[in-house]
Design an enzyme around this catalytic site. Structure first.
Site, short mmCIF file in Angstrom:
data_model
loop_
_atom_site.label_atom_id
_atom_site.label_comp_id
_atom_site.label_asym_id
_atom_site.label_seq_id
_atom_site.Cartn_x
_atom_site.Cartn_y
_atom_site.Cartn_z
N ASP A 52 -3.11 6.94 10.70
CA ASP A 52 -2.12 5.44 10.34
C ASP A 52 -1.94 4.60 11.52
OD1 ASP A 52 -1.16 6.36 7.95
OD2 ASP A 52 0.71 7.35 8.86
N GLU A 230 2.07 5.10 -1.02
CA GLU A 230 1.95 4.88 -0.13
C GLU A 230 1.93 3.96 1.40
OE1 GLU A 230 2.21 8.72 1.93
OE2 GLU A 230 0.21 8.66 2.34
#
EC number: 3.2.1.99
Length: 380
Positions: A52, A230
């Site tokens: 991420d 997401e």
């Protein structure tokens, strides 16, 4: 600076790949077969293990933030590295008493009005007891950050009884600014009721009208029991806002692979309004499960790319960056690698181009990017 982009038209070829590659160091890999394709270009290597990633371009340098103990910060003059670790955003555990206080997830950092704002996630796997916190600093190199605590809570915590926090999951924050008004919006969400957006107050550390936020749902999968979307990111180009997100299983592949195509991939929709509605290239609403796949597993090298961001180029070249699992390295969460590609646009839709084999390319052979972040464009 002239940076030619070479587009390769490659036929759709799907071939089986055995993930247990012959490497003594990787004897613990899952021995399972999955499929891959050559439809997408290889990534340019970022030469940094990361999950991420978030990259901010400021003052001729790249600053990378990633999930980890107190949110590590790295700096480089080149997106390919070498990267120097500067320290962390938080000097101790988060002031929010929620989830993984010592190891926040999925940070996003922007620059506005002389301050840097780092939005971070506290949660636990499979839980909706989650918080998005924020910390600020006036100087990104070395100055301590001030932890302001939670912007939103879901499940438990102050404000978690306010809709839509009663049905959503407060993780994976990103920030976008309306091109016309300059209003800041927080995008967030994972699984459950999908991806949502709420306006931020002028001070950027709370939601505007927090007791009754002007919330909109941006993306959702209504017809499936599992709703694996997401990591929302929003970019702007030529009159369109692009809503990017990760779809599928992100990680924990040592426990087994999902069905082919159910692993992480990077998807997008677009809208003339920052608030939507967003549709994909086929015209399907993102609220109805739409989303055009922009980047997925490819070449037997890249598996489950996601956790993305987009940098806007000063010469018109946008850059998509993300983490991915290099099949020659391994499938564990900590083995995720930083990759990136330039973006071309076909009929207004982003298409990744270029790329080099990350198993053979060094940082020295890849040129620096002439890019600046959206925060620099808006607030310079």
């Amino acid at each position: 600076m002239h940076l030619p982009i070479l587009l390769s038209v490659i036929s759709a070829i799907t071939v089986p790949l055995v993930s247990a590659l012959p490497s003594p160091a990787q004897s613990d890999r899952p021995s399972q077969i999955y499929k891959t394709t050559n439809n997408y270009p290889l990534p340019n290597p970022g030469n940094l293990p990361v999950h991420d990633p978030n990259i901010l371009y400021h003052d001729s340098n790249y600053y990378l933030f990633k999930g980890g103990i107190h949110v590590p910060i790295y700096k480089s003059a080149n997106i390919t590295g070498p990267w120097t670790e500067l320290g962390t955003v938080l000097d101790s555990d988060s002031v929010i008493h929620q989830g993984n206080r010592s190891r926040p997830w999925a940070p996003t950092t922007i620059h506005k009005n002389g301050l840097f704002y780092c939005y971070y996630t506290l949660s636990a796997q499979g839980s909706r007891n989650s918080s998005i916190g924020v910390a600020t600093t006036p100087v990104i190199d070395g100055t301590p950050w001030t932890d302001h605590g939670a912007v939103i809570n879901t499940g438990t915590g102050p404000g978690s009884d306010v809709y839509p926090y009663t049905v959503t999951n407060a993780i994976d924050a990103s920030v976008v600014f309306d091109e016309d008004s300059g209003q800041a919006y927080l995008n967030y969400g994972s699984f459950w009721q999908g991806i949502w957006q709420v306006p931020l107050a002028d001070e950027m550390v709370s939601v505007e009208d927090a007791g009754k936020p002007d919330a909109v749902q941006l993306a959702f999968i209504p017809k499936e029991k599992r709703k694996p979307i997401e990591g929302a990111w929003m970019s702007y180009r030529s009159g369109f806002y692009y809503l990017w997100f990760s779809h599928g299983k992100c990680c924990h592949f040592q426990k087994g692979f999902p069905a082919p195509g159910k692993e992480y991939s990077i998807r997008v929709g677009r809208s003339k309004s920052v608030r939507g509605p967003f549709v994909d290239r086929k015209g399907t609403s993102l609220i109805d499960g739409g989303g055009t796949v922009v980047y997925g597993s490819n070449h037997g090298v890249v598996y489950a790319p996601g956790g993305l961001g987009v940098l806007n180029g000063s010469e018109g070249l946008d850059v998509l960056y993300y983490h991915y699992l290099n099949t020659s390295v391994g499938f564990k969460n900590g083995q995720a690698q930083l990759g990136w590609n330039y973006l071309d646009y076909e009929d207004g839709w982003p298409v990744p181009v270029g790329g080099q084999d990350p198993t053979t390319t060094s940082a020295a052979s890849t040129h620096a990017l002439p890019v600046r972040s959206y925060s620099t464009i808006f607030f310079g």
